[in-house]
Design an enzyme around this catalytic site. Structure first.
Site, PDB file in Angstrom:
ATOM      1  N   ASN A 107     -17.925   4.049  30.194  1.00  0.00           N
ATOM      2  CA  ASN A 107     -18.284   5.236  30.911  1.00  0.00           C
ATOM      3  C   ASN A 107     -18.027   5.337  32.283  1.00  0.00           C
ATOM      4  O   ASN A 107     -17.469   6.328  32.980  1.00  0.00           O
ATOM      5  CB  ASN A 107     -19.853   5.452  30.882  1.00  0.00           C
ATOM      6  CG  ASN A 107     -20.337   5.984  29.538  1.00  0.00           C
ATOM      7  OD1 ASN A 107     -19.535   6.512  28.859  1.00  0.00           O
ATOM      8  ND2 ASN A 107     -21.688   5.886  29.201  1.00  0.00           N
TER       9      ASN A 107
ATOM     10  N   HIS B  97     -14.334  25.012  23.643  1.00  0.00           N
ATOM     11  CA  HIS B  97     -15.488  24.003  23.408  1.00  0.00           C
ATOM     12  C   HIS B  97     -16.261  24.469  21.923  1.00  0.00           C
ATOM     13  O   HIS B  97     -16.921  23.606  21.672  1.00  0.00           O
ATOM     14  CB  HIS B  97     -16.361  23.744  24.470  1.00  0.00           C
ATOM     15  CG  HIS B  97     -16.727  22.388  24.866  1.00  0.00           C
ATOM     16  ND1 HIS B  97     -17.055  21.410  23.966  1.00  0.00           N
ATOM     17  CD2 HIS B  97     -16.255  21.709  26.373  1.00  0.00           C
ATOM     18  CE1 HIS B  97     -17.117  20.285  24.829  1.00  0.00           C
ATOM     19  NE2 HIS B  97     -16.469  20.460  26.127  1.00  0.00           N
TER      20      HIS B  97
ATOM     21  N   ARG C 155     -12.371  17.762  19.437  1.00  0.00           N
ATOM     22  CA  ARG C 155     -12.298  16.266  19.399  1.00  0.00           C
ATOM     23  C   ARG C 155     -12.191  15.952  17.847  1.00  0.00           C
ATOM     24  O   ARG C 155     -13.421  16.003  17.412  1.00  0.00           O
ATOM     25  CB  ARG C 155     -13.206  15.263  20.295  1.00  0.00           C
ATOM     26  CG  ARG C 155     -13.165  15.366  21.578  1.00  0.00           C
ATOM     27  CD  ARG C 155     -14.145  14.209  22.378  1.00  0.00           C
ATOM     28  NE  ARG C 155     -14.100  14.966  23.879  1.00  0.00           N
ATOM     29  CZ  ARG C 155     -13.385  14.422  24.757  1.00  0.00           C
ATOM     30  NH1 ARG C 155     -12.308  13.706  24.303  1.00  0.00           N
ATOM     31  NH2 ARG C 155     -13.662  14.753  25.904  1.00  0.00           N
TER      32      ARG C 155
ATOM     33  N   ARG D  46     -10.693  15.770  27.150  1.00  0.00           N
ATOM     34  CA  ARG D  46     -10.411  14.442  28.144  1.00  0.00           C
ATOM     35  C   ARG D  46     -10.070  13.304  27.312  1.00  0.00           C
ATOM     36  O   ARG D  46     -10.997  12.828  26.599  1.00  0.00           O
ATOM     37  CB  ARG D  46     -11.539  14.454  29.006  1.00  0.00           C
ATOM     38  CG  ARG D  46     -11.238  13.353  30.051  1.00  0.00           C
ATOM     39  CD  ARG D  46     -10.346  13.815  31.309  1.00  0.00           C
ATOM     40  NE  ARG D  46     -11.045  14.805  32.117  1.00  0.00           N
ATOM     41  CZ  ARG D  46     -10.777  15.382  32.970  1.00  0.00           C
ATOM     42  NH1 ARG D  46      -9.471  15.262  33.318  1.00  0.00           N
ATOM     43  NH2 ARG D  46     -11.252  16.267  33.537  1.00  0.00           N
TER      44      ARG D  46
END
Length: 547
Positions: free
Chosen positions: A64, A446, A386, A416
């Site tokens: 992270n 999204h 994703r 990302r």
């Protein structure tokens, strides 16, 4: 709400002080994120968790923090470098935010190293050892030297640092070791740099029990005489580089795929944002690295004796079920079992809500696989944000296209750090005949939606899946999400309009059940809230959503 003291002090000390008090209703976005990552580290400190699970949380906190620097800090650094006069919602300039961020991030990294020290002691007690250089001896030393000569030495490429050998490019997240040497034949000082390839395993496991691991940089320092025969090693230290990985989309980009392909290449060579040095690095070596990699923008820190906390996830793979959470087997929705595994029949009978990961993501894959193989299915439309590296969803869409069905996939290139994988999937889908669309330039798509059109008798019926998570078979086993399956005709029409909006910019009209952000979601939510306020004031039940 009072502003954090360190922000108040920074506002007073900054050359460009805040003229007007910022709105105290706002938290700083970046400091709030760092507070979140602090909570991840706290999970690594929780004695109620099994030991290797605590190590996993520590590794996640490292991943992270890496991404935070590569994207968020890089963006602020860019604003600062370009003198962008933009303040955050809480009224801070880029420079003020960076000062506060660096202070808190350094404290987080100190916490990571302290937690690693504590966990290392507990790992020793549990019979899982990470050996230091001075602990490698005897039979272990002999095995490791053989392993180093045969499995590691051929991969390494030492590079001298002198006028004839310019300082090499260090890749993003690259871990390297710099050596200060003296050539014995003429007492000539020499500096060498060795980059550790990403393909190399960070920790080498010795054979036998108990489990013993040695970090690759420890081996490199231990067997430096093998790598540099005829030299005396005066000093050696590890360092690590994080580079700017932010990608901004230009509105005039004519070919989004080509733009991203080039942007990914540029990202690998982005400017250095953070230079992490091993604690105790000799001043002479630190000076070389700061001169070559520091620059005006890099944040330089001594980050402990284990750089790259993220790599601890390699130790979590050790086969020690006693040190991990008990395995959990998610259930498959009973109603689909009652219909003999026929997803369409079960959904047509009644809407289905599935709670992941307690109920298996396999039901989503089963829905797509059935759609791909059902001769009555004529069309499938699918969003992909994703999808990960496991090809289950991709294979289902390819199977459907190869069977002659109309298949559309909305692949989001701006996910990302998944941009490159998504481009690979997009290429594979296009080769199979899938119509691939990349969505909007300004927005990320999204939404997680599957739409299946099936011929039933003389008419067509639409089946939809809406999810809060990604179509990612791995993270679906970890993250808490909901899946909603329906054959409601109104929802199907809304979903079809949503896809048309993404693929052809056709503005939706008369949406009955679905709200789209940023088009009308906020407005509709506010309207529904107002309805409940009216209901509550009238003494009616509030929460029904009915007008």
């Amino acid at each position: 709400m009072n502003r954090p003291a360190h922000i108040v002090r920074q506002a007073e000390d900054d050359d460009d002080p805040i003229g007007a008090q910022p709105n105290d209703r706002f938290f700083n976005r970046e400091l709030s994120w760092l507070a979140f990552n602090r909570r991840v580290i706290e999970e690594a400190c929780n004695p109620a968790h099994p030991l290797l699970e605590r190590l996993r949380f520590l590794s996640i906190s490292g991943s992270n923090l890496d991404e935070f620097f590569m994207v968020r800090v890089a963006g602020l650094k860019g604003q600062q470098t370009q003198d962008v006069d933009r303040r955050s919602a809480d009224g801070l300039t880029a420079g003020q935010q960076l000062t506060a961020i660096i202070r808190e991030a350094d404290a987080l990294m100190e916490s990571q190293q302290a937690v690693w020290g504590d966990l290392r002691v507990l790992l020793d007690e549990a019979g899982l050892f990470v050996l230091r250089r001075d602990a490698v001896e005897g039979e272990a030393d002999d095995w490791l030297e053989t392993h180093f000569r045969e499995q590691i030495f051929p991969i390494l490429t030492p590079q001298a640092l002198d006028p004839a050998h310019p300082f090499p490019f260090i890749p993003n997240r690259g871990l390297s070791v710099i050596f200060d040497l003296v050539r014995r034949s003429d007492n000539e000082p020499v500096r060498e740099l060795v980059m550790l390839p990403h393909t190399m395993t960070r920790f080498v496991r010795l054979p036998g029990e108990p489990a013993r691991y040695v970090a690759i940089e420890t081996l490199l320092k231990r067997f430096a005489p093998v790598l540099f025969p005829g030299y005396e090693v005066l000093a050696a230290a590890s360092f690590r580089v994080l580079r700017d990985s932010d990608m901004e989309i230009e509105e005039e980009a004519e070919d989004l795929v080509r733009y991203f392909a080039n942007a990914i290449k540029r990202r690998r060579r982005g400017r250095v944002i953070r230079l992490e040095l091993e604690t105790g690095i000799p001043d002479v070596l630190a000076a070389v690295l700061k001169d070559e990699l520091g620059g005006a923008e890099a944040i330089i820190t001594e980050s402990g004796n284990l750089l790259g906390i993220v790599d601890l996830d390699g130790l979590v793979e050790e086969d020690r079920p006693d040190l991990k959470f008990p395995p959990f087997t998610p259930r498959f929705p009973e109603r689909i079992r009652e219909f003999g595994g026929d997803c369409f029949a079960a959904i047509k009978a009644k809407d289905i809500v599935v709670h992941h990961p307690y109920e298996t993501f396999e039901v989503v894959l089963a829905f797509l696989k059935q759609a791909a193989n059902d001769p009555d299915v004529v069309a499938i439309k699918q969003t992909l944000y994703r999808a990960g590296k496991q090809p289950a969803v991709i294979n289902a869409l390819i199977t459907a296209a190869e069977a002659g069905k109309s298949v559309t996939a909305v692949v989001e290139l701006k996910a990302r750090f998944d941009e490159e994988q998504n481009m690979v999937w997009a290429s594979a889908l296009e080769r199979a005949g899938v119509q691939v669309v990349y969505g909007f330039i300004d927005w990320k798509t999204h939404a997680k939606v599957s739409l299946v059109v099936r011929r039933e008798g003389q008419a067509f019926r639409t089946y939809c899946h809406f999810g809060t998570g990604n179509y990612h078979p791995v993270t679906a086993k970890i993250y808490t999400d909901l899946s909603f399956f329906t054959a409601d005709a109104a929802v199907g029409r809304d979903a079809a309009q949503m896809f048309n909006y993404i693929t052809g910019y056709v503005e939706p009209t008369d949406m009955a059940r679905v709200s789209l952000s940023p088009r009308d979601l906020r407005k509709n939510l506010m309207t529904l809230i107002e309805v409940e306020i009216v209901n509550a004031r009238a003494g009616r039940p509030a929460g029904s959503g009915r007008r």
